[in-house]
Design an enzyme around this catalytic site. Structure first.
Site, PDB file in Angstrom:
ATOM      1  N   CYS A   2      10.983   4.676 -10.933  1.00 49.16           N
ATOM      2  CA  CYS A   2      11.633   5.089 -12.170  1.00 49.16           C
ATOM      3  C   CYS A   2      10.611   5.393 -13.271  1.00 49.16           C
ATOM      4  O   CYS A   2       9.562   4.769 -13.345  1.00 49.16           O
ATOM      5  CB  CYS A   2      12.540   3.978 -12.686  1.00 49.16           C
ATOM      6  N   ARG A  27       6.270  10.951  -9.715  1.00 52.45           N
ATOM      7  CA  ARG A  27       6.452   9.563  -9.281  1.00 52.45           C
ATOM      8  C   ARG A  27       7.602   9.397  -8.297  1.00 52.45           C
ATOM      9  O   ARG A  27       7.705   8.365  -7.648  1.00 52.45           O
ATOM     10  CB  ARG A  27       6.696   8.668 -10.501  1.00 52.45           C
ATOM     11  N   TRP A  72      14.961   5.871  -9.556  1.00 55.18           N
ATOM     12  CA  TRP A  72      14.707   5.787  -8.120  1.00 55.18           C
ATOM     13  C   TRP A  72      15.564   4.605  -7.653  1.00 55.18           C
ATOM     14  O   TRP A  72      15.294   3.461  -8.020  1.00 55.18           O
ATOM     15  CB  TRP A  72      13.225   5.535  -7.890  1.00 55.18           C
ATOM     16  N   ASN A  98      13.448   0.099 -16.280  1.00 50.88           N
ATOM     17  CA  ASN A  98      12.714   0.043 -15.010  1.00 50.88           C
ATOM     18  C   ASN A  98      12.611  -1.417 -14.610  1.00 50.88           C
ATOM     19  O   ASN A  98      12.404  -2.277 -15.465  1.00 50.88           O
ATOM     20  CB  ASN A  98      11.280   0.574 -15.178  1.00 50.88           C
ATOM     21  N   GLY A  99      12.675  -1.686 -13.311  1.00 51.96           N
ATOM     22  CA  GLY A  99      12.545  -3.065 -12.846  1.00 51.96           C
ATOM     23  C   GLY A  99      13.849  -3.546 -12.232  1.00 51.96           C
ATOM     24  O   GLY A  99      14.723  -2.740 -11.892  1.00 51.96           O
ATOM     25  N   GLU A 477      -4.435   5.005   8.725  1.00 48.60           N
ATOM     26  CA  GLU A 477      -4.248   5.809   7.521  1.00 48.60           C
ATOM     27  C   GLU A 477      -3.790   7.225   7.882  1.00 48.60           C
ATOM     28  O   GLU A 477      -2.910   7.789   7.226  1.00 48.60           O
ATOM     29  CB  GLU A 477      -5.548   5.804   6.695  1.00 48.60           C
ATOM     30  N   LYS A 481      -0.252   8.952   6.630  1.00 45.28           N
ATOM     31  CA  LYS A 481      -0.178  10.237   5.902  1.00 45.28           C
ATOM     32  C   LYS A 481       0.823  11.155   6.587  1.00 45.28           C
ATOM     33  O   LYS A 481       1.647  11.784   5.932  1.00 45.28           O
ATOM     34  CB  LYS A 481      -1.541  10.947   5.868  1.00 45.28           C
ATOM     35  N   GLU A 484       4.524   9.951   6.098  1.00 48.34           N
ATOM     36  CA  GLU A 484       4.970  10.055   4.699  1.00 48.34           C
ATOM     37  C   GLU A 484       5.418  11.461   4.313  1.00 48.34           C
ATOM     38  O   GLU A 484       6.428  11.622   3.653  1.00 48.34           O
ATOM     39  CB  GLU A 484       3.795   9.722   3.761  1.00 48.34           C
ATOM     40  N   HIS A 500      -0.909  -1.731  26.972  1.00 50.88           N
ATOM     41  CA  HIS A 500      -0.139  -2.985  26.949  1.00 50.88           C
ATOM     42  C   HIS A 500       1.279  -2.733  26.453  1.00 50.88           C
ATOM     43  O   HIS A 500       1.936  -3.641  25.950  1.00 50.88           O
ATOM     44  CB  HIS A 500      -0.856  -4.026  26.093  1.00 50.88           C
ATOM     45  N   LYS A 594       5.538   6.953  -6.417  1.00 52.36           N
ATOM     46  CA  LYS A 594       4.097   6.849  -6.598  1.00 52.36           C
ATOM     47  C   LYS A 594       3.659   5.423  -6.926  1.00 52.36           C
ATOM     48  O   LYS A 594       2.618   4.972  -6.481  1.00 52.36           O
ATOM     49  CB  LYS A 594       3.632   7.814  -7.696  1.00 52.36           C
TER      50      LYS A 594
HETATM   51  C1  F6R Z   1       0.504   6.094   0.689  1.00 50.03           C
HETATM   52  C2  F6R Z   1       0.572   5.444  -0.574  1.00 50.03           C
HETATM   53  C3  F6R Z   1       1.118   4.069  -0.631  1.00 50.03           C
HETATM   54  C4  F6R Z   1       0.333   3.222  -1.650  1.00 50.03           C
HETATM   55  C5  F6R Z   1       0.973   1.846  -1.810  1.00 50.03           C
HETATM   56  C6  F6R Z   1       0.183   0.985  -2.768  1.00 50.03           C
HETATM   57  O1  F6R Z   1      -0.003   7.381   0.599  1.00 50.03           O
HETATM   58  O2  F6R Z   1       0.200   6.004  -1.563  1.00 50.03           O
HETATM   59  O3  F6R Z   1       1.113   3.472   0.616  1.00 50.03           O
HETATM   60  O4  F6R Z   1      -0.986   3.119  -1.212  1.00 50.03           O
HETATM   61  O5  F6R Z   1       2.268   1.991  -2.280  1.00 50.03           O
HETATM   62  O6  F6R Z   1       0.138   1.563  -4.032  1.00 50.03           O
HETATM   63  P1  F6R Z   1      -0.950   1.121  -5.087  1.00 50.03           P
HETATM   64  O7  F6R Z   1      -2.279   1.505  -4.530  1.00 50.03           O
HETATM   65  O8  F6R Z   1      -0.615   1.866  -6.338  1.00 50.03           O
HETATM   66  O9  F6R Z   1      -0.828  -0.364  -5.234  1.00 50.03           O
END
Ligand code: F6R
Length: 599
Positions: A2, A27, A72, A98-99, A477, A481, A484, A500, A594
């Site tokens: 949010c 975000r 959100w 927010n929250g 990682e 990516k 996502e 396994h 984000k």
């Molecule tokens: C993936 C991504 C998320 C963040 C995770 C932690 O591309 O961006 O997995 O890495 O939500 O976010 P931060 O780093 O802001 O604590």
């Protein structure tokens, strides 16, 4: 997650608020809304994009005071009714939040018994209704606001417009970010700096349980509602950083910015023929000798950067390192004492679980260090020390350049600890690290190769990533990516683990991405790839070895400690081009936000 924007000033708040919301679009959100004070409180809200909300705002809706929100969904589906701002039954108060209000059900029951109605499924709606309840009792908006804050429990960043208090926004914050900016034409308030950076560089940062009343000036209150003084801080970020700069998407721009991000990250930390040093942060030899273990705590991509940190630290420093997902760490009764060092990695510095983990570790006696990209973010106020990654704004939801900078910092930290503890110089590794940006640019310039392969892979349903040691950390990682942004199901496994169980899923034509950058174990992973190949899998290889495969991305040869910084690039670009070929919004993937400011 949010986003919140508010404005009190000389100009039309509608335009300011919509612009602010658009600045926060990256975000992630599912609905948006706005409330304007002009004799009455007028609310317009819609499900979907901000452009959709704009279409619904009548031309005659103007006013100098307003609040706005992108939601959100947490409590209640994405819908017009659940969108913010929320009103009380008498339309005296409009609230964006927010929250999560943890005791909202208890408050809702209480208010329902008093005859109040609720129309949404949100936790937020209890805030305006509770304000109205207290207003009926005390006939004073400020008293109602403070009584409401005493009653609610949980995390919140709240803005309130009150019918009985023209030209005013009430603000409160607890465990959710909120900044107030002094602009030339008014006072701005937002959940995040980028929302209002084009209007001001002068910011006040609210601490937890603080509140404020904004008119043509700001009055700040502490948790006991005593007036307090706060000083503003100048933010020297440039708004240019938030433009796409000619790229089709932020994600592509940010992938291309990775070499310069790493240069900024290491600037002043690593210099040729000098010991590594961090600004405002030191660890001495005696302390390192006393350390029994190191924890690295983070979520998602930041946690993957932590795994690379573990590899570097255990190899160079020989102190055991545990990498734990923050949401697990905080509930698993971790073994921590004064001889434990805890590192917390968070791009945003606002991730609720990571911040809670810092608080817990501190309480249990550990020394805590935050590694974050965002100046003055909440985590910086919790940890004993902060190291900034200086990657620049990262706007695409899927993290790329922030990951590279996090890896840069944890490796530099490992080298710093090793130099301090062992008295050795790691010139070869340091030189390699400083040379990396030019190698990174070379790998990025191969864009067309990744694009061509993406064309073949865009209709895949499942993918596997395998590697050993640090290559497995890259696999994790790379796989994250892909899922996502392309919504293709993918999994990462340690290469030796495949037989396994997961090998049962390998079928004719299944793509398996192998990462091989470490001479010591190259042949082992290669034979695991042969195993899947003989079961019909298509192999893609990211490697610095001379290996003959059909789809091979060759990257420059560097130490296995640093290889993630190069090997992740083909995987980022592959995921990017697959998502683009599927016609997806790579910058704002579905369901993702984000910064994850709720648990
Ligand atoms: C993936 C991504 C998320 C963040 C995770 C932690 O591309 O961006 O997995 O890495 O939500 O976010 P931060 O780093 O802001 O604590």
């Amino acid at each position: 997650m949010c986003g919140i924007v508010g404005y009190v000033g000389k100009n039309n708040a509608v335009l300011k608020l919509i612009k602010g919301l658009k600045n926060l679009e990256y975000r992630g959100y599912d609905s948006a809304g706005i409330a304007i004070y002009n004799k009455n409180i007028e609310v317009v809200k819609e499900k979907g994009r901000i452009s959709h909300l704009e279409e619904e705002i009548p031309a005659n809706l103007v006013g100098n005071v307003g609040i706005a929100h992108t939601r959100w969904a947490t409590h209640g589906v994405p819908s017009k009714i659940n969108a913010h701002p929320h009103l009380d039954n008498h339309k005296r108060f409009a609230v964006v939040h927010n929250g999560i209000i943890e005791n909202y059900l208890e408050i809702k029951n209480f208010l329902e018994q008093k005859g109040y109605n609720f129309i949404s499924d949100t936790d937020t709606e209890v805030i305006p209704v509770l304000l109205d309840y207290y207003y009926e009792l005390h006939h004073d908006v400020l008293i109602a606001f403070q009584k409401m804050l005493k009653k609610i429990k949980g995390s919140y960043a709240i803005l309130v417009l009150a019918f009985d208090l023209p030209n005013t926004i009430l603000v409160a914050k607890n465990h959710s970010p909120m900044v107030i900016g002094l602009g030339y034409d008014g006072i701005y308030v937002a959940s995040d700096i980028p929302a209002i950076l084009e209007y001001t560089k002068d910011f006040y940062f609210l601490d937890d349980e603080e509140s404020a009343v904004i008119t043509d000036k700001i009055v700040f209150y502490n948790k006991d509602f005593e007036k307090i003084k706060k000083t503003s801080k100048k933010i020297d970020w440039e708004m240019d950083e938030t433009s796409k700069n000619g790229y089709e998407d932020y994600m592509l721009k940010e992938i291309h910015e990775q070499p310069s991000a790493l240069i900024q990250t290491l600037n002043g930390i690593i210099c040729k023929d000098k010991p590594i040093s961090f600004v405002n942060f030191k660890i001495d030899k005696k302390y390192l000798e006393s350390l029994r273990q190191i924890y690295i705590v983070a979520c998602g991509t930041a946690m993957h950067a932590g795994l690379v940190g573990k590899y570097a630290m255990e190899n160079l420093v020989r102190i055991p390192v545990s990498v734990v997902v923050a949401s697990e760490f905080r509930y698993q009764n971790p073994i921590i004492d004064n001889n434990t060092l805890c590192l917390f990695i968070s791009q945003s510095g606002e991730t609720a679980d990571t911040i809670a983990a810092v608080k817990l570790a501190k309480k249990m006696g550990a020394r805590t260090i935050a590694i974050t990209n965002v100046f003055e973010s909440s985590i910086t106020r919790e940890a004993d020390d902060t190291i900034y990654t200086h990657a620049g704004f990262e706007i695409a939801v899927a993290s790329t350049k922030a990951y590279i900078s996090q890896v840069g910092i944890v490796v530099a930290l490992a080298l710093y600890m090793a130099e301090t503890l062992n008295g050795l110089k790691y010139e070869a590794l340091k030189t390699e690290l400083m040379d990396l940006p030019k190698f990174m640019s070379d790998v990025i310039s191969n864009e067309n190769v990744y694009h061509k392969l993406a064309l073949k892979m865009k209709d895949e349903e499942h993918l596997f990533y395998i590697g050993r040691g640090n290559d497995y950390n890259i696999a994790l990682e790379g796989s994250l990516k892909l899922k996502e942004i392309s919504y293709i199901h993918s999994e990462a496994y340690p290469a030796g683990e495949l037989k396994h169980g997961p090998i049962a899923l390998i079928d004719k034509g299944t793509y398996v991405v192998g990462i091989i950058t470490d001479d010591k174990i190259a042949l082992k992973t290669l034979s695991n790839l042969e195993e899947v190949k003989s079961r019909g899998a298509n192999i893609i290889l990211v490697t610095n070895q001379k290996l003959k495969e059909e789809n091979v991305f060759i990257i420059p040869k560097i130490s296995s400690i640093l290889s993630p910084i190069l090997a992740i690039i083909p995987l980022q670009l592959l995921a990017y081009f697959i998502a683009k070929e599927k016609g997806l919004d790579v910058d704002k993937p579905r369901n993702l936000a984000k910064s994850v400011t709720v648990e």
